[in-house]
Scaffold this active site. Structure first.
Site, PDB file in Angstrom:
ATOM      1  N   SER A  62       0.798  -1.233   0.000  1.00 27.16           N
ATOM      2  CA  SER A  62       0.000   0.000   0.000  1.00 27.16           C
ATOM      3  C   SER A  62       0.827   1.277   0.000  1.00 27.16           C
ATOM      4  O   SER A  62       0.274   2.362  -0.208  1.00 27.16           O
ATOM      5  CB  SER A  62      -0.951   0.015   1.208  1.00 27.16           C
ATOM      6  OG  SER A  62      -1.997  -0.910   1.036  1.00 27.16           O
ATOM      7  N   LYS A 110       0.387   3.484  -3.000  1.00 30.87           N
ATOM      8  CA  LYS A 110      -0.810   4.309  -3.171  1.00 30.87           C
ATOM      9  C   LYS A 110      -0.488   5.799  -3.112  1.00 30.87           C
ATOM     10  O   LYS A 110      -1.185   6.615  -3.725  1.00 30.87           O
ATOM     11  CB  LYS A 110      -1.850   3.936  -2.108  1.00 30.87           C
ATOM     12  CG  LYS A 110      -2.366   2.509  -2.252  1.00 30.87           C
ATOM     13  CD  LYS A 110      -3.246   2.091  -1.082  1.00 30.87           C
ATOM     14  CE  LYS A 110      -3.688   0.635  -1.224  1.00 30.87           C
ATOM     15  NZ  LYS A 110      -4.480   0.163  -0.060  1.00 30.87           N
ATOM     16  N   TYR A 165      -3.739  -3.010 -10.508  1.00 32.65           N
ATOM     17  CA  TYR A 165      -3.655  -2.775  -9.065  1.00 32.65           C
ATOM     18  C   TYR A 165      -2.742  -3.792  -8.377  1.00 32.65           C
ATOM     19  O   TYR A 165      -1.900  -3.427  -7.546  1.00 32.65           O
ATOM     20  CB  TYR A 165      -5.060  -2.818  -8.461  1.00 32.65           C
ATOM     21  CG  TYR A 165      -5.101  -2.563  -6.972  1.00 32.65           C
ATOM     22  CD1 TYR A 165      -4.852  -1.295  -6.461  1.00 32.65           C
ATOM     23  CD2 TYR A 165      -5.405  -3.587  -6.085  1.00 32.65           C
ATOM     24  CE1 TYR A 165      -4.900  -1.056  -5.100  1.00 32.65           C
ATOM     25  CE2 TYR A 165      -5.460  -3.355  -4.720  1.00 32.65           C
ATOM     26  CZ  TYR A 165      -5.205  -2.090  -4.236  1.00 32.65           C
ATOM     27  OH  TYR A 165      -5.256  -1.854  -2.880  1.00 32.65           O
ATOM     28  N   TYR A 199      -3.985   3.146   7.785  1.00 30.89           N
ATOM     29  CA  TYR A 199      -5.241   2.412   7.947  1.00 30.89           C
ATOM     30  C   TYR A 199      -6.084   3.059   9.045  1.00 30.89           C
ATOM     31  O   TYR A 199      -6.190   4.291   9.079  1.00 30.89           O
ATOM     32  CB  TYR A 199      -4.966   0.922   8.201  1.00 30.89           C
ATOM     33  CG  TYR A 199      -4.025   0.319   7.182  1.00 30.89           C
ATOM     34  CD1 TYR A 199      -4.340   0.340   5.827  1.00 30.89           C
ATOM     35  CD2 TYR A 199      -2.804  -0.239   7.555  1.00 30.89           C
ATOM     36  CE1 TYR A 199      -3.477  -0.194   4.878  1.00 30.89           C
ATOM     37  CE2 TYR A 199      -1.930  -0.781   6.611  1.00 30.89           C
ATOM     38  CZ  TYR A 199      -2.282  -0.743   5.274  1.00 30.89           C
ATOM     39  OH  TYR A 199      -1.427  -1.262   4.341  1.00 30.89           O
ATOM     40  N   VAL A 225       1.370  -3.536   4.080  1.00 33.10           N
ATOM     41  CA  VAL A 225       1.383  -4.793   4.827  1.00 33.10           C
ATOM     42  C   VAL A 225       2.623  -5.634   4.544  1.00 33.10           C
ATOM     43  O   VAL A 225       2.807  -6.685   5.146  1.00 33.10           O
ATOM     44  CB  VAL A 225       0.102  -5.619   4.607  1.00 33.10           C
ATOM     45  CG1 VAL A 225      -1.117  -4.875   5.135  1.00 33.10           C
ATOM     46  CG2 VAL A 225      -0.066  -5.997   3.146  1.00 33.10           C
TER      47      VAL A 225
END
Length: 308
Positions: A68, A71, A193, A244, A262
């Protein structure tokens, strides 16, 4: 007290020594089989100054799965292309729910809360795909250019592993498509993705690649990717949404814009001064590196470098 850059190395060495003595390092992400075998005792940390000087300790040259963290970069690349129109399709608020939650989307008519939960990241990747024709490839090229590492690449084993266990992401994408918030065919979007999230990079690579956010939108070669205002926006969303549903705790402890993945990595930004990346694959129950958060906490405490 603000410390000068030659002292980064002793500070990093002190942090590494402290982290080595710390019990309870969390567990690797076992729901992605390709990540489950990582040793939670691994630890690397790098600091990059605005001019590209980089300091590191431990496994700071060891590539790991960025997940992530990517992103942030797809958000910046799309924001640079389409500007504020993006925010009509994804929000800027903390979610308060798990990063792969479906519940909130139905309440909010297919508009994800922020770009860093999975639904929001799918929207951003979709929009970058529409504008670039190859969102994952554009991301890889950007990371290679900013880090100076031309070997930086996708880990196709990780991408395949995520694809094989990607039903929840597929559900999120189809659900948003039903509200007209996805442009591309869902299978093509998911391929982009999963490849995006599979990129393998080191702490040194990511600390350098994040530098444009500390330079208020200016890339390593001196060209401008984002306006100063857009760089502020990305940093702000990182601070409030980047870890998160633990962003409040991260801001409280670390006091920097940050984004975790993660795979055990976390990037962080000291605007106008430097960028950091820390990696240790043992995660807490909310998906953040236990040792990584602790190391960044110690860095801001020892150096006085914080946005507060």
């Amino acid at each position: 007290m603000m410390i000068m850059s030659p002292q980064f190395s002793p500070v990093l060495e002190r942090i590494a020594e402290e982290m080595a003595r710390t019990p309870g390092r969390g567990r690797p992400a076992d729901y992605i089989p390709a990540l489950a075998a990582r040793d939670p005792r691994s630890f690397g940390m790098a600091v990059a100054e605005l001019d590209g000087t980089v300091y590191g300790v431990g496994d700071w040259h060891q590539p790991f799965s960025t997940q992530s963290i990517t992103k942030v970069f797809t958000l910046a690349l799309d924001l640079a292309r389409e500007g504020d129109e993006l925010w009509e399709h994804v929000g800027r608020e903390p979610s308060g729910n798990p990063f792969n939650s479906l519940v909130q989307l139905e309440y909010e008519n297919g508009i994800p809360r922020n770009p860093f939960i999975n639904a929001g990241a799918l929207v951003v990747t979709d929009r970058l795909q529409t504008r670039s024709g190859d969102a994952a490839g554009e991301l890889r090229d950007f990371l290679r250019a900013e880090s100076g590492n031309t070997d930086l690449d996708f880990d196709l084993e990780v991408a395949a592993s995520e694809s094989a266990h990607g039903d929840r992401n597929a559900a999120l994408a189809h659900f948003m498509a039903s509200y007209g918030n996805i442009d591309n065919p869902v299978p093509a979007l998911l391929d982009q993705y999963f490849r995006q999230c599979s990129i393998s990079a080191s702490c040194a690579d990511l600390a350098l690649a994040t530098g444009f956010l500390a330079r208020h939108g200016v890339r390593a070669d001196g060209t401008r990717l984002l306006s100063r205002s857009q760089a502020k926006q990305v940093n702000a969303v990182m601070l409030t949404c980047g870890t998160y549903d633990a962003a409040g705790e991260f801001a409280y402890r670390v006091g920097l814009p940050g984004k975790s993945g993660v795979g055990g990595g976390i990037i962080a930004v000291v605007p106008g001064r430097c960028t950091l990346c820390v990696w240790s694959p043992g995660l807490d129950e909310r998906g953040n590196s236990v040792t990584g958060v602790a190391a960044l906490d110690r860095f801001t405490t020892l150096t006085g470098l914080s946005v507060f």
